[in-house]
Design a protein around this motif. Sequence first.
Motif, mmCIF file in Angstrom:
data_model
loop_
_atom_site.group_PDB
_atom_site.id
_atom_site.type_symbol
_atom_site.label_atom_id
_atom_site.label_comp_id
_atom_site.label_asym_id
_atom_site.label_seq_id
_atom_site.Cartn_x
_atom_site.Cartn_y
_atom_site.Cartn_z
ATOM 1 N N MET A 106 -8.957 20.707 21.858
ATOM 2 C CA MET A 106 -8.234 19.505 21.385
ATOM 3 C C MET A 106 -8.941 18.816 20.226
ATOM 4 N N LEU A 107 -10.246 18.764 20.292
ATOM 5 C CA LEU A 107 -11.042 18.248 19.174
ATOM 6 C C LEU A 107 -11.869 19.398 18.618
ATOM 7 N N TRP A 108 -12.298 19.255 17.381
ATOM 8 C CA TRP A 108 -13.216 20.261 16.841
ATOM 9 C C TRP A 108 -14.426 20.385 17.767
ATOM 10 N N SER A 109 -14.967 19.234 18.192
ATOM 11 C CA SER A 109 -16.209 19.262 18.967
ATOM 12 C C SER A 109 -16.015 19.819 20.370
ATOM 13 N N THR A 110 -14.780 19.846 20.898
ATOM 14 C CA THR A 110 -14.591 20.379 22.247
ATOM 15 C C THR A 110 -14.572 21.903 22.238
ATOM 16 N N SER A 111 -14.536 22.505 21.077
ATOM 17 C CA SER A 111 -14.749 23.945 20.921
ATOM 18 C C SER A 111 -14.630 24.288 19.437
ATOM 19 N N PRO A 112 -15.732 24.141 18.710
ATOM 20 C CA PRO A 112 -15.670 24.366 17.261
ATOM 21 C C PRO A 112 -15.058 25.710 16.885
ATOM 22 N N LEU A 326 0.497 11.293 14.110
ATOM 23 C CA LEU A 326 0.284 11.602 15.532
ATOM 24 C C LEU A 326 -1.036 11.135 16.108
ATOM 25 N N SER A 327 -2.009 10.774 15.252
ATOM 26 C CA SER A 327 -3.339 10.490 15.777
ATOM 27 C C SER A 327 -3.365 9.201 16.602
ATOM 28 N N ILE A 328 -3.921 9.319 17.783
ATOM 29 C CA ILE A 328 -4.183 8.151 18.633
ATOM 30 C C ILE A 328 -5.542 8.418 19.258
ATOM 31 N N THR A 329 -6.481 7.483 19.118
ATOM 32 C CA THR A 329 -7.824 7.778 19.613
ATOM 33 C C THR A 329 -8.278 6.752 20.646
ATOM 34 N N PRO A 330 -8.153 7.137 21.923
ATOM 35 C CA PRO A 330 -8.744 6.284 22.950
ATOM 36 C C PRO A 330 -10.269 6.418 22.908
ATOM 37 N N GLU A 331 -10.947 5.493 23.516
ATOM 38 C CA GLU A 331 -12.402 5.460 23.408
ATOM 39 C C GLU A 331 -13.058 6.772 23.844
ATOM 40 N N TYR A 332 -12.555 7.378 24.928
ATOM 41 C CA TYR A 332 -13.244 8.571 25.440
ATOM 42 C C TYR A 332 -13.110 9.776 24.520
ATOM 43 N N LEU A 333 -12.263 9.688 23.490
ATOM 44 C CA LEU A 333 -12.174 10.796 22.544
ATOM 45 C C LEU A 333 -12.891 10.473 21.233
ATOM 46 N N ARG A 334 -13.558 9.322 21.185
ATOM 47 C CA ARG A 334 -14.289 8.990 19.955
ATOM 48 C C ARG A 334 -15.487 9.909 19.820
ATOM 49 N N ASP A 335 -15.735 10.293 18.557
ATOM 50 C CA ASP A 335 -16.620 11.423 18.396
ATOM 51 C C ASP A 335 -17.162 11.410 16.966
ATOM 52 N N ALA A 336 -18.464 11.667 16.838
ATOM 53 C CA ALA A 336 -19.095 11.576 15.515
ATOM 54 C C ALA A 336 -18.536 12.606 14.548
ATOM 55 N N ALA A 337 -18.295 13.833 15.047
ATOM 56 C CA ALA A 337 -17.777 14.882 14.154
ATOM 57 C C ALA A 337 -16.428 14.456 13.595
ATOM 58 N N VAL A 343 -14.069 17.663 9.822
ATOM 59 C CA VAL A 343 -13.509 18.644 10.751
ATOM 60 C C VAL A 343 -12.027 18.352 10.985
ATOM 61 N N VAL A 344 -11.345 19.376 11.502
ATOM 62 C CA VAL A 344 -9.949 19.217 11.921
ATOM 63 C C VAL A 344 -9.928 19.048 13.434
ATOM 64 N N ASP A 345 -9.221 18.045 13.902
ATOM 65 C CA ASP A 345 -8.980 17.876 15.337
ATOM 66 C C ASP A 345 -7.515 18.218 15.575
ATOM 67 N N TYR A 346 -7.298 19.406 16.112
ATOM 68 C CA TYR A 346 -5.920 19.885 16.201
ATOM 69 C C TYR A 346 -5.049 19.064 17.160
ATOM 70 N N ARG A 347 -5.659 18.267 18.023
ATOM 71 C CA ARG A 347 -4.810 17.417 18.889
ATOM 72 C C ARG A 347 -3.915 16.520 18.041
ATOM 73 N N ASP A 348 -4.373 16.212 16.811
ATOM 74 C CA ASP A 348 -3.589 15.335 15.935
ATOM 75 C C ASP A 348 -2.496 16.083 15.177
ATOM 76 N N TRP A 349 -2.391 17.385 15.433
ATOM 77 C CA TRP A 349 -1.393 18.208 14.747
ATOM 78 C C TRP A 349 -0.281 18.637 15.695
ATOM 79 N N GLN A 350 -0.265 18.077 16.901
ATOM 80 C CA GLN A 350 0.683 18.546 17.920
ATOM 81 C C GLN A 350 0.985 17.398 18.878
ATOM 82 N N VAL A 351 1.966 17.612 19.767
ATOM 83 C CA VAL A 351 2.325 16.564 20.716
ATOM 84 C C VAL A 351 1.325 16.473 21.876
#
Length: 482
Positions: A106-112, A326-337, A343-351
């Motif tokens: 879902m995020l780049w950092s959750t599996s680059p 589409l981007s919505i960032t709750p606190e637990y998904l905040r991330d330095a990368a 980086v691309v966070d593909y969660r923001d490219w999909q529902v």
Amino acid sequence: MADLDPEEFRRLGRQVVDWIADYRAGLGERPVRPAVEPGSVRAELDKPLPELPGELSGLLAELDRVVVPASTHWQHPRFFGFFPANASLHSLLGDMLSGGLGAQGMLWSTSPAATEVEQALLDALADELGLDPAFTFAGGGGGVIQDSASSAALVALLAALHRARPDWRERGVDGRERVYVTAETHSSLAKAVRVAGLGERALRVVDTDPTTLAMDPGALAADLAADVAAGLVPVLVCATVGTTGTGAVDPVRAVAAAVATTAPTAWLHVDAAWAGVAGLCPEHRHLLDGVELADSFCTDAHKWLLTAFDASLLWVREAHALPAALSITPEYLRDAASESARVVDYRDWQVPLGRRFRALKLWTVLHGMGLSGVREHLRGHVALAGELAGWVRDDPGFELAAEPSLALVCLRVATDRGPDADDAATRSVLERVNATGRALVTHTTVRGRYVLRVAIGSVGTRDGDVAELWELLRAEAGAVRG
Ligand SMILES: *Cc1c(COP(=O)(O)O)cnc(C)c1O
């Protein structure tokens, strides 16, 4: 209780691979579609879930007893229905590897790797399809693997809404939004309009050319101009390359010109779910003429590109367009990368938020077959369609209902007793062919007339399979004519 021990998995995994290999090897002998009464499978399974662990062999036996006999065999060499849903064995290997890694990308950092393999493959494929470099990450755009072309259309529409009305995220829609399709556009566009909350009134059905069934760009320009003059907001125009009914190709370049002159903020989406992958063959690349002027382009790897469902490839020419909507960032998904914007966070490219590593099954296809193997697959089916179309032309008992498009042939039975009789004969030939179990074909309507579609494209379809279908069609047409 622990999961399977890896050594035990190794042993059981071989049984599963053997089961799949046996199933695929014997497919041609099975009826393509079973005769099944509704509820019969559920009735077989109407028992309590097991309280105690069971052997895998027992489950595989249930597949043989209950599941296989009640399955429509989409990978059958004489499956000619709908569009193909290639689930090549190459791609199954990648699907297994993806499940093995079990990563959430879902995020780049959750599996680059999950993110960057997808980026790299889609950039390379854009190049091989001859897409404009603007659709690559290097060129400022980028690609993403969606679950389906339907989702691709939905996220394109959401990006389009955001562009048309920058306050859309806060205020939603106001009823003035309009989306332009034709009667031949896939129903997923109408569904996207509904899901996005625009209501059916937002859908504008643009006229098509009566012969080619392609969008009439003059009619589009007139509809856009009338709506703009009426204070409405053209949000998205969908052009289709290879319609689901007959494989018609909208004139993307002229459509783009109509949009640019009449409603320049409207988003142009090109839906090439089935046909787009043909662009891998230089001789078919003309089908994608004008796509460089579009905002987004979609083609399914899970139809004709050998990749097991689900893998729909979507490219956009502005990498920020989908995240902006589409981007919505709750606190637990905040991330330095993510915040570094490198980086691309593909969660923001999909529902959905979560996503699997779909790129692996596409990679095992491209790696295992090479582009040359993929082209051979596509070209083989196009050649078979040409052969079938020739037989139809030469037989006075049949007629083509539309010009063949790539590997899709639309035909009718000709009775000499008028179009209503032709409709009835075509319908009964289709039913009789399907009842034999030796092939499966489906239908559509073209200009209100019943038409039998032959979509050639199963992984195992060879010369003899199309010849067998033609023999069946001729025999059943003979029987229907009496
Ligand atoms: C099949 C098809 C779709 C829908 O594809 P999914 O990936 O199953 O959602 C959309 N558009 C066209 C033109 C199609 O042929």
